[in-house]
Design a protein around this motif. Sequence first.
Motif, short mmCIF file in Angstrom:
data_model
loop_
_atom_site.label_atom_id
_atom_site.label_comp_id
_atom_site.label_asym_id
_atom_site.label_seq_id
_atom_site.Cartn_x
_atom_site.Cartn_y
_atom_site.Cartn_z
N ILE A 385 0.93 -1.16 0.12
CA ILE A 385 -0.03 -0.17 -0.09
C ILE A 385 0.78 1.41 0.12
N ILE A 386 1.92 1.32 0.96
CA ILE A 386 2.76 2.40 1.06
C ILE A 386 3.60 2.64 -0.20
N SER A 387 3.95 1.65 -0.83
CA SER A 387 4.68 1.78 -2.24
C SER A 387 3.92 2.53 -3.31
N VAL A 388 2.72 2.25 -3.46
CA VAL A 388 1.78 2.91 -4.24
C VAL A 388 1.54 4.51 -3.88
N ALA A 389 1.53 4.66 -2.54
CA ALA A 389 1.30 5.91 -2.23
C ALA A 389 2.56 6.80 -2.40
N ASP A 390 3.79 6.28 -2.15
CA ASP A 390 5.31 6.72 -2.13
C ASP A 390 5.34 7.34 -3.69
N VAL A 391 5.07 6.21 -4.80
CA VAL A 391 5.42 6.68 -5.99
C VAL A 391 4.36 7.67 -6.58
N PHE A 392 3.24 7.53 -6.05
CA PHE A 392 2.19 8.55 -6.43
C PHE A 392 2.66 9.68 -6.20
N ASP A 393 2.92 10.16 -4.98
CA ASP A 393 3.60 11.52 -4.40
C ASP A 393 4.92 11.98 -5.29
N CYS A 394 5.79 10.83 -5.48
CA CYS A 394 7.21 11.38 -6.09
C CYS A 394 6.48 11.94 -7.44
N MET A 395 5.58 11.19 -8.21
CA MET A 395 5.40 11.45 -9.69
C MET A 395 4.49 12.68 -9.61
N SER A 396 3.74 13.14 -8.74
CA SER A 396 2.99 14.15 -8.66
C SER A 396 3.53 15.50 -8.20
N GLN A 397 4.82 15.38 -7.83
CA GLN A 397 5.49 16.75 -7.41
C GLN A 397 6.73 17.00 -8.32
N ASP A 398 6.82 18.25 -8.31
CA ASP A 398 8.24 18.68 -9.15
C ASP A 398 9.32 18.28 -8.57
N ARG A 399 10.39 18.05 -9.45
CA ARG A 399 11.73 17.57 -8.96
C ARG A 399 12.74 18.67 -9.84
N CYS A 400 13.88 18.74 -9.32
CA CYS A 400 15.02 19.65 -9.71
C CYS A 400 15.15 19.23 -11.32
N TYR A 401 14.91 18.12 -11.83
CA TYR A 401 15.33 17.49 -13.16
C TYR A 401 13.98 17.46 -13.88
N ARG A 402 12.75 17.58 -13.30
CA ARG A 402 11.66 17.50 -14.26
C ARG A 402 10.29 17.99 -13.66
#
Length: 441
Positions: A385-402
């Motif tokens: 469950i946490i893996s899905v939540a973790d990846v979703f948050d990473c993909m939905s936030q800006d990063r310095c490289y994207r």
Amino acid sequence: MKKFLKKIYIVLLAVSFLAATVGFFVFATTKEHITENDISPDVQFSIGKRQLKGDVWTIYVPHIASDNPEKGKLTGRIYTGVVKNLNKHAIKSWNVEINITQHCYLNNAWNGFVEIYKSRAEKKPSQPLIDLKKAKESDFSVKTIKNLNNILIPLNPGSRIVFYPSIEKYIPGRLLDVNSISMGFVFYTEDGNELMKFKSWKLNYEFENGLFYRPFFYIFLLFYIMWFCLVISGIRLHAIRLAKERDREHDRFMLEQVIKAFTKFIDAKDIYTGGHSERVAKYSYMLAKEMGKSRDECLNAYYCGLFHDCGKIGIPDEIIRKPEKLTDDEYKIMQSHTTTGYNLLKELTLIPDACLAALYHHERIDGTGYPKGLKGEEIPEIVRIISVADVFDCMSQDRCYRKAFSLEKIIEDFKMNSGKQFDPEVVKAFLSLAEKGAFKV
């Protein structure tokens, strides 16, 4: 289930109390009685002819003689009945039912009133309560025969009279000298030698404070005491449960505050992912709830989500904050945050799954994740469950490289990696929440 059982418990208590109360009043309002066949240690009743001079006489009744001259001559006798109280408790009310077993005529009764039933099947008296000593011919609702100053009431086998005392309703207990009451009747028969045969009678009586010596009273009293104890115990247990729940809520609140403070400190190491742990915790709670998990399981997912990245506290700032691609050595150091987190949390017994979330949240369903390459259900469900939540948050936030991905792109990625990187059941819950508009990007 607990709420259902609680309702059943309350219903059973209410029904049992109602049944006991109804039973108590039924017993309490039921008079005791004896018949001619009973031998009672509490009450005695006897009825028969009186033995005084002048207690027997004859009369001639023309009205009867007009139909049958041989039956016009009647013999009258005085009969007396005695109720004796042998119990220490006083009798507060009583009456006597006398079933008539032969053809006769009732003329008088004293010390009380009578009701007359023409047959035993009658529920209501043919002749309501009447004082025979004072009654006039017009007072009767049953057939009577007037003979000079006498009023005769014909009675046949199967008729019944009920005697109610007028004054002496109260009979003291055996502790006093006078503990008996008498009553009198005048009956006429057609055969001069024929006596009234009182073969069938019933004495109904009720003791003053009689409940206190009836066995059922103490049985019901014991039941009420037990019922009261059960109710008090139930209330006490409910109060204890409420107090424990308040304590748990307070402890949960304090723990949550400490965890949030700790995770904010961890997230502060990476200027690009501030608030990441709290968002993962929130998404984990939402996913667990959507999957039908209990409140405690949802809270467990929330706390594990807060802790999942705690191992980053041991990663150097220059690696965490490096905007460029990490070298192989740096990447290995970054991967070590899983084992570091596990070692930090393995002694945390309040949230035993937190160390597993820290250790396995980068594992993949197909076995290509790290640090141990677990597959499928080898990965604990809370971690999936946490893996899905973790990846979703990473993909939905800006990063310095994207820049952050759109929700449509994230949904497409989850669909594509369902069964590979992610648990299909968790992805299904994610897609359901996304369709409901629960996620914003």
